[in-house]
Write a protein that holds these residues in place. Structure first.
Motif, PDB file in Angstrom:
ATOM      1  N   GLU A  83      37.676  82.911  24.050  1.00 15.91           N
ATOM      2  CA  GLU A  83      37.669  83.874  25.314  1.00 15.91           C
ATOM      3  C   GLU A  83      38.534  85.316  25.158  1.00 15.91           C
ATOM      4  O   GLU A  83      39.291  85.132  24.297  1.00 15.91           O
ATOM      5  N   ASN A  84      37.932  86.356  25.571  1.00 12.22           N
ATOM      6  CA  ASN A  84      38.638  87.570  25.200  1.00 12.22           C
ATOM      7  C   ASN A  84      38.384  88.408  26.395  1.00 12.22           C
ATOM      8  O   ASN A  84      37.060  88.793  26.856  1.00 12.22           O
ATOM      9  N   SER A  85      39.460  89.232  26.847  1.00 16.46           N
ATOM     10  CA  SER A  85      39.400  90.053  28.066  1.00 16.46           C
ATOM     11  C   SER A  85      38.352  91.204  27.755  1.00 16.46           C
ATOM     12  O   SER A  85      37.687  91.609  28.663  1.00 16.46           O
ATOM     13  N   ASN A  86      38.199  91.812  26.622  1.00 16.61           N
ATOM     14  CA  ASN A  86      37.456  92.926  26.214  1.00 16.61           C
ATOM     15  C   ASN A  86      36.420  92.292  25.352  1.00 16.61           C
ATOM     16  O   ASN A  86      36.074  92.335  24.244  1.00 16.61           O
ATOM     17  N   ALA A  87      35.546  91.358  25.819  1.00 15.43           N
ATOM     18  CA  ALA A  87      34.348  90.490  25.050  1.00 15.43           C
ATOM     19  C   ALA A  87      33.333  91.343  24.287  1.00 15.43           C
ATOM     20  O   ALA A  87      32.830  90.716  23.321  1.00 15.43           O
ATOM     21  N   TYR A 134      45.761  91.805  17.163  1.00 17.88           N
ATOM     22  CA  TYR A 134      45.935  90.591  17.257  1.00 17.88           C
ATOM     23  C   TYR A 134      44.732  89.596  17.473  1.00 17.88           C
ATOM     24  O   TYR A 134      44.548  88.528  16.883  1.00 17.88           O
ATOM     25  N   THR A 135      43.698  90.220  17.986  1.00 12.86           N
ATOM     26  CA  THR A 135      42.544  89.596  18.243  1.00 12.86           C
ATOM     27  C   THR A 135      41.378  90.197  17.378  1.00 12.86           C
ATOM     28  O   THR A 135      40.862  91.006  17.631  1.00 12.86           O
ATOM     29  N   TYR A 136      40.935  89.244  16.471  1.00 14.90           N
ATOM     30  CA  TYR A 136      39.782  89.916  15.720  1.00 14.90           C
ATOM     31  C   TYR A 136      38.916  88.642  15.020  1.00 14.90           C
ATOM     32  O   TYR A 136      39.522  87.622  14.828  1.00 14.90           O
ATOM     33  N   LEU A 137      37.903  89.069  14.412  1.00 12.79           N
ATOM     34  CA  LEU A 137      37.058  88.199  13.555  1.00 12.79           C
ATOM     35  C   LEU A 137      37.544  88.665  12.188  1.00 12.79           C
ATOM     36  O   LEU A 137      37.403  89.622  11.471  1.00 12.79           O
ATOM     37  N   TYR A 138      38.171  87.489  11.360  1.00 10.06           N
ATOM     38  CA  TYR A 138      38.477  87.749   9.880  1.00 10.06           C
ATOM     39  C   TYR A 138      37.688  87.097   8.887  1.00 10.06           C
ATOM     40  O   TYR A 138      36.804  86.150   9.066  1.00 10.06           O
ATOM     41  N   ILE A 139      36.937  87.800   7.990  1.00 11.03           N
ATOM     42  CA  ILE A 139      36.145  87.677   6.804  1.00 11.03           C
ATOM     43  C   ILE A 139      36.635  87.819   5.552  1.00 11.03           C
ATOM     44  O   ILE A 139      37.345  88.712   5.129  1.00 11.03           O
ATOM     45  N   ASN A 140      36.541  86.546   4.866  1.00  8.67           N
ATOM     46  CA  ASN A 140      37.055  86.623   3.219  1.00  8.67           C
ATOM     47  C   ASN A 140      36.075  86.047   2.492  1.00  8.67           C
ATOM     48  O   ASN A 140      35.474  85.015   3.011  1.00  8.67           O
ATOM     49  N   VAL A 141      35.456  86.813   1.449  1.00  8.53           N
ATOM     50  CA  VAL A 141      34.166  86.448   0.626  1.00  8.53           C
ATOM     51  C   VAL A 141      34.997  86.476  -0.928  1.00  8.53           C
ATOM     52  O   VAL A 141      35.645  87.467  -1.284  1.00  8.53           O
ATOM     53  N   LYS A 142      35.039  85.243  -1.586  1.00  7.73           N
ATOM     54  CA  LYS A 142      35.387  85.117  -2.899  1.00  7.73           C
ATOM     55  C   LYS A 142      34.216  84.754  -4.007  1.00  7.73           C
ATOM     56  O   LYS A 142      33.594  83.986  -3.335  1.00  7.73           O
ATOM     57  N   VAL A 143      33.956  85.418  -4.979  1.00 10.53           N
ATOM     58  CA  VAL A 143      33.215  84.960  -6.155  1.00 10.53           C
ATOM     59  C   VAL A 143      33.935  84.749  -7.258  1.00 10.53           C
ATOM     60  O   VAL A 143      34.676  85.571  -7.800  1.00 10.53           O
ATOM     61  N   ILE A 144      33.678  83.583  -7.932  1.00 10.22           N
ATOM     62  CA  ILE A 144      34.192  83.362  -9.300  1.00 10.22           C
ATOM     63  C   ILE A 144      33.074  82.746 -10.018  1.00 10.22           C
ATOM     64  O   ILE A 144      32.528  81.659  -9.841  1.00 10.22           O
ATOM     65  N   GLY A 145      32.618  83.645 -11.168  1.00  9.96           N
ATOM     66  CA  GLY A 145      31.376  83.150 -11.714  1.00  9.96           C
ATOM     67  C   GLY A 145      29.956  83.009 -10.771  1.00  9.96           C
ATOM     68  O   GLY A 145      29.694  83.932 -10.051  1.00  9.96           O
ATOM     69  N   PHE A 170      29.056  82.648  14.884  1.00  8.76           N
ATOM     70  CA  PHE A 170      30.440  82.965  15.512  1.00  8.76           C
ATOM     71  C   PHE A 170      29.787  83.669  16.958  1.00  8.76           C
ATOM     72  O   PHE A 170      30.461  83.595  17.931  1.00  8.76           O
ATOM     73  N   ALA A 171      28.815  84.535  16.623  1.00  6.77           N
ATOM     74  CA  ALA A 171      28.510  85.492  17.620  1.00  6.77           C
ATOM     75  C   ALA A 171      28.064  84.720  18.861  1.00  6.77           C
ATOM     76  O   ALA A 171      28.344  84.871  20.062  1.00  6.77           O
ATOM     77  N   ASN A 172      26.801  83.789  18.808  1.00 10.91           N
ATOM     78  CA  ASN A 172      26.577  82.937  19.668  1.00 10.91           C
ATOM     79  C   ASN A 172      27.422  82.225  20.551  1.00 10.91           C
ATOM     80  O   ASN A 172      27.562  82.182  21.640  1.00 10.91           O
ATOM     81  N   GLU A 173      28.535  81.568  19.756  1.00  8.76           N
ATOM     82  CA  GLU A 173      29.492  80.823  20.384  1.00  8.76           C
ATOM     83  C   GLU A 173      30.474  81.864  20.919  1.00  8.76           C
ATOM     84  O   GLU A 173      31.051  81.440  22.133  1.00  8.76           O
ATOM     85  N   TYR A 174      30.775  82.826  20.580  1.00  2.25           N
ATOM     86  CA  TYR A 174      31.598  83.964  21.375  1.00  2.25           C
ATOM     87  C   TYR A 174      30.836  84.406  22.490  1.00  2.25           C
ATOM     88  O   TYR A 174      31.659  84.551  23.674  1.00  2.25           O
ATOM     89  N   LEU A 175      29.750  85.035  22.518  1.00  6.11           N
ATOM     90  CA  LEU A 175      29.008  85.240  23.726  1.00  6.11           C
ATOM     91  C   LEU A 175      28.904  84.118  24.751  1.00  6.11           C
ATOM     92  O   LEU A 175      29.342  84.517  26.026  1.00  6.11           O
ATOM     93  N   LYS A 176      28.575  82.887  24.177  1.00  7.36           N
ATOM     94  CA  LYS A 176      28.626  81.692  25.350  1.00  7.36           C
ATOM     95  C   LYS A 176      30.148  81.600  26.074  1.00  7.36           C
ATOM     96  O   LYS A 176      30.205  81.437  27.082  1.00  7.36           O
ATOM     97  N   ALA A 177      31.098  81.652  25.195  1.00 10.88           N
ATOM     98  CA  ALA A 177      32.525  81.482  25.855  1.00 10.88           C
ATOM     99  C   ALA A 177      32.841  82.676  26.696  1.00 10.88           C
ATOM    100  O   ALA A 177      33.779  82.387  27.617  1.00 10.88           O
TER     101      ALA A 177
END
Length: 161
Positions: free
Chosen positions: A34-38, A85-96, A151-158
């Motif tokens: 849930e987010n007030s500025n959804a 404080y409210t955000y979607l965090y993304i981390n992508v790592k590649v090794i070989g 994520f987007a689908n679950e976020y919009l539903k919430a």
């Protein structure tokens, strides 16, 4: 603070019925999304390693894929996080040929210990995975897009209430 107590409080918030945390406040159950500025969602893409960049996955390319999926879902991605404080965090790592993806929705979480209220940053939605991609970066970007769409689908539903 005892982490078991925090987990119990968070788990209780997910119950179908509201519960009392003290005499003055009733907590309604929720998903943690849930987010007030959804409609506006902060996006933070972690810096990528030189090896990840060497494979063709730059921070900008990852952010473009995530933002594209969010926009298609009707959300407005922003590099300005709501009070950082409210955000979607993304981390992508590649090794070989191996890669890992981590997506977290982070927001303030309020909990009580007796009569004392605490607020901490919490990861209220987590998704990720690992894989092997010998055919380039498209497979990794597609997997990232799939996770972002979930994520987007679950976020919009919430936040549809």
């Amino acid at each position: 603070m005892n982490t078991t107590l925090i987990h119990l409080i968070f788990a209780a918030a997910l119950l179908a019925e509201p519960f009392r945390v003290n005499a003055t406040e009733t907590v309604q159950p929720g998903t943690g999304l849930e987010n007030s500025n959804a409609k506006v969602i902060g996006v933070l893409v972690e810096e990528v390693s030189p090896e990840t960049e060497k494979r063709g996955l730059t921070r900008e390319r990852i952010e473009a894929r995530v933002n594209s999926v969010l926009r298609k879902s009707g959300l407005k991605p922003s590099d300005k996080r709501d009070n950082d404080y409210t955000y979607l965090y993304i981390n992508v790592k590649v090794i070989g040929s191996s890669f890992s993806l981590d997506l977290f929705f982070t927001r303030p979480v309020i909990y009580w210990d007796g009569d004392t209220q605490f607020s901490k940053l919490g990861k209220t939605w987590i998704r990720g995975g690992t894989g092997i991609s010998t055919s380039g970066t498209q497979f990794i970007l597609d997997a990232l897009g799939d996770h972002t769409e979930v994520f987007a689908n679950e976020y919009l539903k919430a936040n549809s209430k």
